[in-house]
Enzyme design. Structure first.
Site, PDB file in Angstrom:
ATOM      1  N   ASN A  45       0.781  -1.220   0.066  1.00 41.17           N
ATOM      2  CA  ASN A  45       0.006  -0.081  -0.076  1.00 41.17           C
ATOM      3  C   ASN A  45       0.824   1.106  -0.162  1.00 41.17           C
ATOM      4  O   ASN A  45       1.926   1.339   0.697  1.00 41.17           O
ATOM      5  CB  ASN A  45      -1.069  -0.150   1.231  1.00 41.17           C
ATOM      6  CG  ASN A  45      -0.252  -0.516   2.480  1.00 41.17           C
ATOM      7  OD1 ASN A  45       0.413  -0.952   2.684  1.00 41.17           O
ATOM      8  ND2 ASN A  45      -1.052   0.153   3.557  1.00 41.17           N
ATOM      9  N   ILE A  46       0.423   2.132  -0.760  1.00 34.93           N
ATOM     10  CA  ILE A  46       1.130   3.445  -1.052  1.00 34.93           C
ATOM     11  C   ILE A  46       0.301   4.482  -0.481  1.00 34.93           C
ATOM     12  O   ILE A  46      -0.815   4.864  -1.201  1.00 34.93           O
ATOM     13  CB  ILE A  46       1.661   3.664  -2.384  1.00 34.93           C
ATOM     14  CG1 ILE A  46       2.327   2.465  -2.932  1.00 34.93           C
ATOM     15  CG2 ILE A  46       2.541   5.106  -2.605  1.00 34.93           C
ATOM     16  CD1 ILE A  46       3.558   2.269  -2.288  1.00 34.93           C
ATOM     17  N   CYS A  56      -4.305   0.749  -2.237  1.00 35.62           N
ATOM     18  CA  CYS A  56      -4.143  -0.495  -1.581  1.00 35.62           C
ATOM     19  C   CYS A  56      -3.170  -1.222  -2.192  1.00 35.62           C
ATOM     20  O   CYS A  56      -3.034  -1.428  -3.353  1.00 35.62           O
ATOM     21  CB  CYS A  56      -5.513  -1.040  -1.218  1.00 35.62           C
ATOM     22  SG  CYS A  56      -6.734  -0.238  -0.251  1.00 35.62           S
ATOM     23  N   GLU A  58      -3.350  -4.517  -2.751  1.00 35.64           N
ATOM     24  CA  GLU A  58      -4.081  -5.573  -3.844  1.00 35.64           C
ATOM     25  C   GLU A  58      -4.067  -4.706  -5.266  1.00 35.64           C
ATOM     26  O   GLU A  58      -3.800  -5.421  -6.191  1.00 35.64           O
ATOM     27  CB  GLU A  58      -5.430  -5.862  -3.192  1.00 35.64           C
ATOM     28  CG  GLU A  58      -5.748  -6.695  -2.128  1.00 35.64           C
ATOM     29  CD  GLU A  58      -5.889  -5.878  -0.841  1.00 35.64           C
ATOM     30  OE1 GLU A  58      -5.227  -4.608  -0.810  1.00 35.64           O
ATOM     31  OE2 GLU A  58      -6.404  -6.113  -0.073  1.00 35.64           O
ATOM     32  N   CYS A  89     -10.497  -4.236   1.582  1.00 32.14           N
ATOM     33  CA  CYS A  89     -11.483  -3.364   1.534  1.00 32.14           C
ATOM     34  C   CYS A  89     -12.597  -3.636   0.159  1.00 32.14           C
ATOM     35  O   CYS A  89     -12.144  -4.228  -0.674  1.00 32.14           O
ATOM     36  CB  CYS A  89     -11.031  -1.876   1.438  1.00 32.14           C
ATOM     37  SG  CYS A  89     -10.419  -1.384  -0.307  1.00 32.14           S
ATOM     38  N   CYS A  92     -11.084  -2.748  -3.501  1.00 27.14           N
ATOM     39  CA  CYS A  92     -10.141  -3.721  -3.961  1.00 27.14           C
ATOM     40  C   CYS A  92     -11.050  -5.099  -4.038  1.00 27.14           C
ATOM     41  O   CYS A  92     -10.710  -5.783  -5.188  1.00 27.14           O
ATOM     42  CB  CYS A  92      -9.037  -4.235  -2.733  1.00 27.14           C
ATOM     43  SG  CYS A  92      -7.882  -3.028  -2.666  1.00 27.14           S
TER      44      CYS A  92
END
Ligand code: THU
Length: 130
Positions: A45-46, A56, A58, A89, A92
């Site tokens: 995650n960035i 996220c 994923e 989430c 995603c």
């Protein structure tokens, strides 16, 4: 269809957490997508100071894979620093259901000791489609 080395895949997702950029939440997440050719594409995650721009783990892994022309995703592992297997989430789930509909999804916890294995349909029943 190649065999999925589940332990190796989960380890990859766990180590992808090390590259998470999480100055705001302090909540690292790692992901690893696998193609039919056995290629592994990791993501973490960035985050961003403009919080809503965060992506996220994923989605990073799937966007990386697609942008490199790697579209036959057969597995996706997701790991986070939590006691129980991480729960992706909703955003995603929607992206996974479109970009990796056939994938087996492995959700795991901080040390890979607990794993939930599921289909994309189980992760997002009745997902939005155009
Ligand atoms: N996060 C993910 O990377 N994947 C998820 O499925 C849930 C949330 C990230 C976003 C943010 O950087 C941090 O976890 C806390 O919400």
């Amino acid at each position: 269809m190649p065999e999925i080395d589940e332990k190796k895949l989960i380890k990859k997702a766990l180590s992808a957490m090390e590259n998470a950029y999480v100055p705001y939440s302090g909540f690292p997440v790692g992901a690893c997508a696998v193609t039919t050719d056995g290629e592994e594409i990791t993501g973490s995650n960035i985050e961003n100071a403009s919080y809503g721009l965060t992506v996220c783990a994923e989605r990073v892994s799937l966007f990386k894979a697609y942008s490199e022309g790697k579209r036959d995703i057969i597995a996706l592992a997701v790991a986070a620093n939590v006691n129980e297997p991480v729960s992706p989430c909703g955003a995603c789930r929607q992206v996974i259901s479109e970009l990796a509909p056939e994938a087996t999804v492995y959700l795991t916890n901080k040390d890979g000791s607990k794993v939930k294995k599921m289909t994309v349909e189980e992760l997002l029943p009745y997902g939005f489609k155009l």
